[in-house]
Design a protein around this motif. Structure first.
Motif, PDB file in Angstrom:
ATOM      1  N   SER A   1       0.657  -1.077   0.065  1.00 47.37           N
ATOM      2  CA  SER A   1       0.028  -0.111   0.007  1.00 47.37           C
ATOM      3  C   SER A   1       0.771   1.330  -0.244  1.00 47.37           C
ATOM      4  O   SER A   1       0.742   2.429  -0.697  1.00 47.37           O
ATOM      5  N   GLU A   2       1.912   1.123   0.828  1.00 45.54           N
ATOM      6  CA  GLU A   2       2.967   2.293   0.942  1.00 45.54           C
ATOM      7  C   GLU A   2       3.307   2.842  -0.497  1.00 45.54           C
ATOM      8  O   GLU A   2       3.605   4.021  -0.959  1.00 45.54           O
ATOM      9  N   ILE A   3       3.726   1.744  -1.368  1.00 52.10           N
ATOM     10  CA  ILE A   3       4.287   1.711  -2.269  1.00 52.10           C
ATOM     11  C   ILE A   3       3.473   2.532  -3.679  1.00 52.10           C
ATOM     12  O   ILE A   3       3.740   3.413  -4.179  1.00 52.10           O
ATOM     13  N   VAL A   4       2.137   1.777  -3.519  1.00 54.23           N
ATOM     14  CA  VAL A   4       1.035   2.263  -4.493  1.00 54.23           C
ATOM     15  C   VAL A   4       0.785   3.681  -4.176  1.00 54.23           C
ATOM     16  O   VAL A   4       0.619   4.445  -5.266  1.00 54.23           O
ATOM     17  N   VAL A   5       0.663   4.278  -3.049  1.00 51.24           N
ATOM     18  CA  VAL A   5       0.206   5.468  -2.560  1.00 51.24           C
ATOM     19  C   VAL A   5       1.198   6.587  -3.372  1.00 51.24           C
ATOM     20  O   VAL A   5       0.816   7.694  -3.561  1.00 51.24           O
ATOM     21  N   LEU A   6       2.435   6.065  -3.368  1.00 50.95           N
ATOM     22  CA  LEU A   6       3.525   7.089  -3.865  1.00 50.95           C
ATOM     23  C   LEU A   6       3.258   7.380  -5.279  1.00 50.95           C
ATOM     24  O   LEU A   6       3.959   8.204  -6.070  1.00 50.95           O
ATOM     25  N   THR A   7       2.426   6.503  -6.156  1.00 48.75           N
ATOM     26  CA  THR A   7       2.235   6.491  -7.518  1.00 48.75           C
ATOM     27  C   THR A   7       1.223   7.445  -8.081  1.00 48.75           C
ATOM     28  O   THR A   7       1.021   7.828  -9.226  1.00 48.75           O
ATOM     29  N   ALA A   8       0.632   8.004  -7.201  1.00 52.49           N
ATOM     30  CA  ALA A   8      -0.669   9.119  -7.942  1.00 52.49           C
ATOM     31  C   ALA A   8      -1.096   9.778  -6.503  1.00 52.49           C
ATOM     32  O   ALA A   8      -0.880   9.547  -5.231  1.00 52.49           O
ATOM     33  N   ASP A   9      -1.647  11.004  -6.692  1.00 52.46           N
ATOM     34  CA  ASP A   9      -2.302  11.680  -5.744  1.00 52.46           C
ATOM     35  C   ASP A   9      -3.529  11.505  -5.430  1.00 52.46           C
ATOM     36  O   ASP A   9      -4.040  11.794  -4.325  1.00 52.46           O
ATOM     37  N   SER A  10      -4.359  11.060  -6.464  1.00 50.37           N
ATOM     38  CA  SER A  10      -5.802  10.997  -6.122  1.00 50.37           C
ATOM     39  C   SER A  10      -6.218   9.429  -6.084  1.00 50.37           C
ATOM     40  O   SER A  10      -5.360   8.218  -6.293  1.00 50.37           O
ATOM     41  N   VAL A  11      -7.168   9.218  -5.166  1.00 47.61           N
ATOM     42  CA  VAL A  11      -7.668   7.817  -4.732  1.00 47.61           C
ATOM     43  C   VAL A  11      -7.976   6.772  -5.933  1.00 47.61           C
ATOM     44  O   VAL A  11      -7.743   5.824  -5.998  1.00 47.61           O
ATOM     45  N   PRO A  12      -8.925   7.646  -6.805  1.00 44.31           N
ATOM     46  CA  PRO A  12      -9.024   6.664  -8.250  1.00 44.31           C
ATOM     47  C   PRO A  12      -7.853   6.384  -8.687  1.00 44.31           C
ATOM     48  O   PRO A  12      -7.841   5.149  -9.341  1.00 44.31           O
ATOM     49  N   ARG A  13      -6.820   7.076  -8.903  1.00 41.72           N
ATOM     50  CA  ARG A  13      -5.702   6.548  -9.869  1.00 41.72           C
ATOM     51  C   ARG A  13      -4.831   5.626  -8.831  1.00 41.72           C
ATOM     52  O   ARG A  13      -4.268   4.751  -9.354  1.00 41.72           O
ATOM     53  N   GLN A  14      -4.894   5.765  -7.548  1.00 40.50           N
ATOM     54  CA  GLN A  14      -4.071   4.716  -6.774  1.00 40.50           C
ATOM     55  C   GLN A  14      -4.609   3.396  -6.666  1.00 40.50           C
ATOM     56  O   GLN A  14      -3.858   2.523  -6.845  1.00 40.50           O
ATOM     57  N   VAL A  15      -5.964   3.430  -6.750  1.00 42.08           N
ATOM     58  CA  VAL A  15      -6.633   2.183  -6.975  1.00 42.08           C
ATOM     59  C   VAL A  15      -6.617   1.398  -8.282  1.00 42.08           C
ATOM     60  O   VAL A  15      -6.348   0.313  -8.201  1.00 42.08           O
ATOM     61  N   ALA A  16      -6.342   2.304  -9.358  1.00 42.32           N
ATOM     62  CA  ALA A  16      -6.318   1.577 -10.427  1.00 42.32           C
ATOM     63  C   ALA A  16      -4.896   1.324 -10.585  1.00 42.32           C
ATOM     64  O   ALA A  16      -4.526   0.093 -11.325  1.00 42.32           O
ATOM     65  N   ASN A  17      -4.086   1.999 -10.084  1.00 43.68           N
ATOM     66  CA  ASN A  17      -2.422   1.646 -10.132  1.00 43.68           C
ATOM     67  C   ASN A  17      -2.171   0.289  -9.339  1.00 43.68           C
ATOM     68  O   ASN A  17      -1.352  -0.539  -9.642  1.00 43.68           O
ATOM     69  N   ALA A  18      -2.711   0.162  -8.095  1.00 46.44           N
ATOM     70  CA  ALA A  18      -2.948  -0.909  -7.404  1.00 46.44           C
ATOM     71  C   ALA A  18      -3.491  -2.243  -8.054  1.00 46.44           C
ATOM     72  O   ALA A  18      -2.681  -3.211  -8.050  1.00 46.44           O
ATOM     73  N   HIS A  19      -4.158  -2.075  -8.923  1.00 41.91           N
ATOM     74  CA  HIS A  19      -4.864  -3.208  -9.804  1.00 41.91           C
ATOM     75  C   HIS A  19      -3.742  -3.560 -10.773  1.00 41.91           C
ATOM     76  O   HIS A  19      -3.476  -4.784 -10.873  1.00 41.91           O
ATOM     77  N   THR A  20      -3.215  -2.517 -11.461  1.00 39.63           N
ATOM     78  CA  THR A  20      -1.901  -2.968 -12.421  1.00 39.63           C
ATOM     79  C   THR A  20      -0.925  -3.330 -11.797  1.00 39.63           C
ATOM     80  O   THR A  20      -0.310  -4.495 -12.190  1.00 39.63           O
ATOM     81  N   ILE A  21      -0.470  -2.738 -10.834  1.00 42.48           N
ATOM     82  CA  ILE A  21       0.991  -3.258 -10.053  1.00 42.48           C
ATOM     83  C   ILE A  21       0.616  -4.559  -9.771  1.00 42.48           C
ATOM     84  O   ILE A  21       1.612  -5.597  -9.726  1.00 42.48           O
ATOM     85  N   PHE A  22      -0.438  -4.912  -9.054  1.00 43.11           N
ATOM     86  CA  PHE A  22      -0.739  -6.256  -8.442  1.00 43.11           C
ATOM     87  C   PHE A  22      -0.709  -7.383  -9.567  1.00 43.11           C
ATOM     88  O   PHE A  22       0.160  -8.142  -9.561  1.00 43.11           O
ATOM     89  N   ASN A  23      -1.363  -7.287 -10.769  1.00 45.78           N
ATOM     90  CA  ASN A  23      -1.568  -8.282 -11.796  1.00 45.78           C
ATOM     91  C   ASN A  23      -0.196  -8.212 -12.490  1.00 45.78           C
ATOM     92  O   ASN A  23       0.398  -9.307 -12.833  1.00 45.78           O
ATOM     93  N   VAL A  24       0.432  -7.115 -12.932  1.00 45.29           N
ATOM     94  CA  VAL A  24       1.676  -7.184 -13.498  1.00 45.29           C
ATOM     95  C   VAL A  24       2.723  -7.866 -12.563  1.00 45.29           C
ATOM     96  O   VAL A  24       3.574  -8.721 -12.979  1.00 45.29           O
ATOM     97  N   GLY A  25       2.853  -7.347 -11.479  1.00 46.39           N
ATOM     98  CA  GLY A  25       3.676  -8.118 -10.548  1.00 46.39           C
ATOM     99  C   GLY A  25       3.614  -9.738 -10.182  1.00 46.39           C
ATOM    100  O   GLY A  25       4.521 -10.424 -10.328  1.00 46.39           O
ATOM    101  N   MET A  26       2.335 -10.132 -10.215  1.00 48.20           N
ATOM    102  CA  MET A  26       2.292 -11.417 -10.126  1.00 48.20           C
ATOM    103  C   MET A  26       2.360 -12.310 -11.548  1.00 48.20           C
ATOM    104  O   MET A  26       3.000 -13.153 -11.412  1.00 48.20           O
ATOM    105  N   GLY A  27       2.044 -11.683 -12.539  1.00 51.50           N
ATOM    106  CA  GLY A  27       2.469 -12.294 -13.855  1.00 51.50           C
ATOM    107  C   GLY A  27       3.830 -12.462 -13.875  1.00 51.50           C
ATOM    108  O   GLY A  27       4.336 -13.558 -14.211  1.00 51.50           O
ATOM    109  N   LEU A  28       4.632 -11.440 -13.371  1.00 50.89           N
ATOM    110  CA  LEU A  28       6.211 -11.361 -13.599  1.00 50.89           C
ATOM    111  C   LEU A  28       6.878 -12.550 -12.636  1.00 50.89           C
ATOM    112  O   LEU A  28       7.627 -13.172 -12.748  1.00 50.89           O
ATOM    113  N   LEU A  29       6.148 -12.549 -11.344  1.00 51.60           N
ATOM    114  CA  LEU A  29       6.442 -13.417 -10.393  1.00 51.60           C
ATOM    115  C   LEU A  29       6.386 -14.769 -10.735  1.00 51.60           C
ATOM    116  O   LEU A  29       7.108 -15.848 -10.503  1.00 51.60           O
TER     117      LEU A  29
END
Length: 536
Positions: free
Chosen positions: A265-293
């Motif tokens: 959560s602390e990493i994702v919060v740094l990616t954007a200033d607004s909550v909608p963008r943070q939630v969307a980024n969390a969705h992307t980072i989660f799926n990209v991260g899991m795919g690469l893992l």
């Protein structure tokens, strides 16, 4: 009460427009990209990275990871791709679905109506098909954002509801509760993109904190698995394993993130200033991260899924085994390889004949699907062998080598026709089941005896062709007269039962069609042996 109705009406109407817009946009993008999405699968190789990128492209085109995963399950069920390829594609499908979340997280509602206007204009007045398809995609984009705006506006009154705000807050304080709620809602709407849209709409009205929104988003990844599981019902083992792979990947990924939720959560919060963008980024980072893992461990992942869903694999092996293009410059070796592939093709067709008749007697739907899968294998082999032999013919061949190439081309034509007749038997079986047509024990016994003789004859033909056995080939040709005579006798028996009203007329039609298909299989078996006799 009026306010509650207004909220639900706006939410449901907006969600309906969102899904409808997504469907239109998907349709336009698919048609603009080409009529056959299945062609995308041609880039699938044993390289998991390529498979993952294919999954991303597929999901971007269909605008739904649920849809693309169902397609992947159906491709595996049809034998077009294997479990290893499907696993990489599923990793990519989860990444592709985050594109929708990224798009809707931007407040683009002001562009909704202009997009609808441009889309309708292009779709209605453009003369070229590509421009019409692009117009439909733009139209869908506009409707999608119109629905998004309607959902967001309808949720605004909930800002004054202490009960609703308390419930949303609980999702952040108890992430497992949020994951469960997200999963249930995704199952209900049957689209992770749609449920993501609703979650983003809630964040746009400040009804969700980042922590609550992220928990709900994680739940959508689990809820979307249900669609794939439903699609695998009644499918073969490989397709069931593919659906299970989707569940394992998303569930394990979600559990891993829940374990490291605070640093994530602390990493994702740094990616954007607004909550909608943070939630969307969390969705992307989660799926990209899991795919690469998961990607480097695809083979281990496949083995795990295989253990979780045990059973004997029943899907036919796809593609050629012996058509090595590296030896095309050496015609003698290339022809030998082609001959091995033809023999393999003939044995697959032999299995089809037996399994098709077994399906007729038992009504086993699994065997019916297996025959249909093997028909695709036979058709695919015919094309591949034909191309391979045609390439060989461009080389400088001896007279004998030219004759061998011609013989093999004739052989695959007969074998492919045997596969077609086996598929005809499956169609007749389906008609029998759908119309609930009765068959007497006498009729079944006659057909069983005929099939046994025919199967024996075709087996002898394959043996004669494989070993170039002149005597056995002659024996098969002579046996064809026995098959023809047996068919005539059985037809007479049938007519007698029909005249005595001991046979249902519609069943009689099926009976005669089976006899005709059996007799034609015998003819093609004879043709195979004719090749040996002609060469001698």
């Amino acid at each position: 009460m009026e306010q509650v109705f207004s909220v639900f009406a706006g939410l449901l109407g907006g969600l309906g427009l969102f899904i409808f817009g997504m469907q239109i946009m998907s349709e336009g993008m698919q048609k603009a990209a080409g009529d056959k999405l299945r062609n995308i699968l041609e880039v699938l190789t044993k390289n998991p990275l390529v498979s993952m990128f294919t999954g991303i492209i597929l999901t971007v085109l269909v605008q739904s990871s649920s849809t693309s995963t169902v397609m992947i399950v159906s491709f595996v069920n049809a034998g077009l791709i294997g479990l290893g390829q499907a696993a990489g594609t599923i990793f990519g499908a989860n990444i592709g679905t985050t594109i929708t979340a990224q798009i809707v997280s931007f407040d683009l509602g002001m562009f909704a109506l202009p997009a609808i206007g441009v889309g309708v204009a292009l779709n209605s007045f453009a003369k070229r098909r590509l421009r019409k398809y692009v117009g439909r995609a733009i139209l869908g984009f506009g409707i999608l954002f119109l629905g998004m705006t309607l959902m967001s506006d309808s949720l605004e009154p909930l800002q004054d509801s202490p009960y609703f705000l308390s419930m949303m807050k609980n999702f952040g304080q108890f992430p497992l509760l949020g994951v469960l709620a997200g999963a249930i809602f995704t199952v209900a709407v049957q689209s992770s993109s749609a449920s993501t849209g609703v979650i983003i709409a809630l964040t746009l009205q400040d009804l969700l904190t980042f922590e609550s929104g992220m928990a709900l988003i994680l739940g959508t990844n689990i809820g979307t698995c249900v669609t794939a599981l439903l699609a695998s019902i009644g499918s073969n083992l490989a397709a069931k394993r593919t659906a299970a792979a989707h569940v394992v990947f998303n569930t394990v990924g979600t559990l891993l993130i829940l374990i490291v939720l605070r640093p994530f959560s602390e990493i994702v919060v740094l990616t954007a200033d607004s909550v909608p963008r943070q939630v969307a980024n969390a969705h992307t980072i989660f799926n990209v991260g899991m795919g690469l893992l998961f990607l480097p461990f695809t083979s281990q992942f496949v083995r795990l899924v295989t253990k979780l869903v045990p059973g004997e694999e029943d899907a036919p092996e796809q593609g050629s085994k012996y058509l090595d293009k590296r030896v095309l410059s050496t015609p003698s070796v290339a022809i030998s390889n082609a001959r091995k592939e033809v023999i393999r093709m003939s044995k697959v067709a032999h299995e089809m004949v037996s399994e098709a008749f077994e399906a007729f007697l038992s009504g086993d739907s699994r065997k019916m699907k297996l025959v249909e899968q093997k028909e695709e294998v036979v058709d695919q082999l015919e094309k591949e062998i034909s191309i391979y032999l045609s390439t060989i013919s461009y080389s400088s061949l001896t007279k004998n080598q030219s004759k061998q190439v011609t013989d093999l081309l004739n052989a695959i034509n007969d074998i492919e026709r045997i596969g077609d007749h086996s598929e005809n038997l499956i169609d007749l079986t389906k008609s029998t089941i759908e119309d609930n047509l009765p068959f007497s024990d006498t009729a079944k016994k006659e057909l069983t005896d005929f099939h046994e003789k025919l199967s024996e004859m075709y087996g002898m033909a394959i043996d004669a062709f494989e070993n170039e056995n002149y005597e056995k080939a002659q024996e098969v040709v002579d046996y064809d007269d026995v098959i023809d005579e047996m068919e005539k006798i059985l037809r007479k028996h049938h007519m007698l039962r029909l005249n005595e009203k001991r046979c249902h007329p519609s069943s009689g039609v099926i009976y005669l069609d089976i006899l005709s298909n059996f007799e034609r299989i015998g003819d093609h078996s004879t043709n195979l042996c004719g090749i040996i006799l002609g060469r001698d």
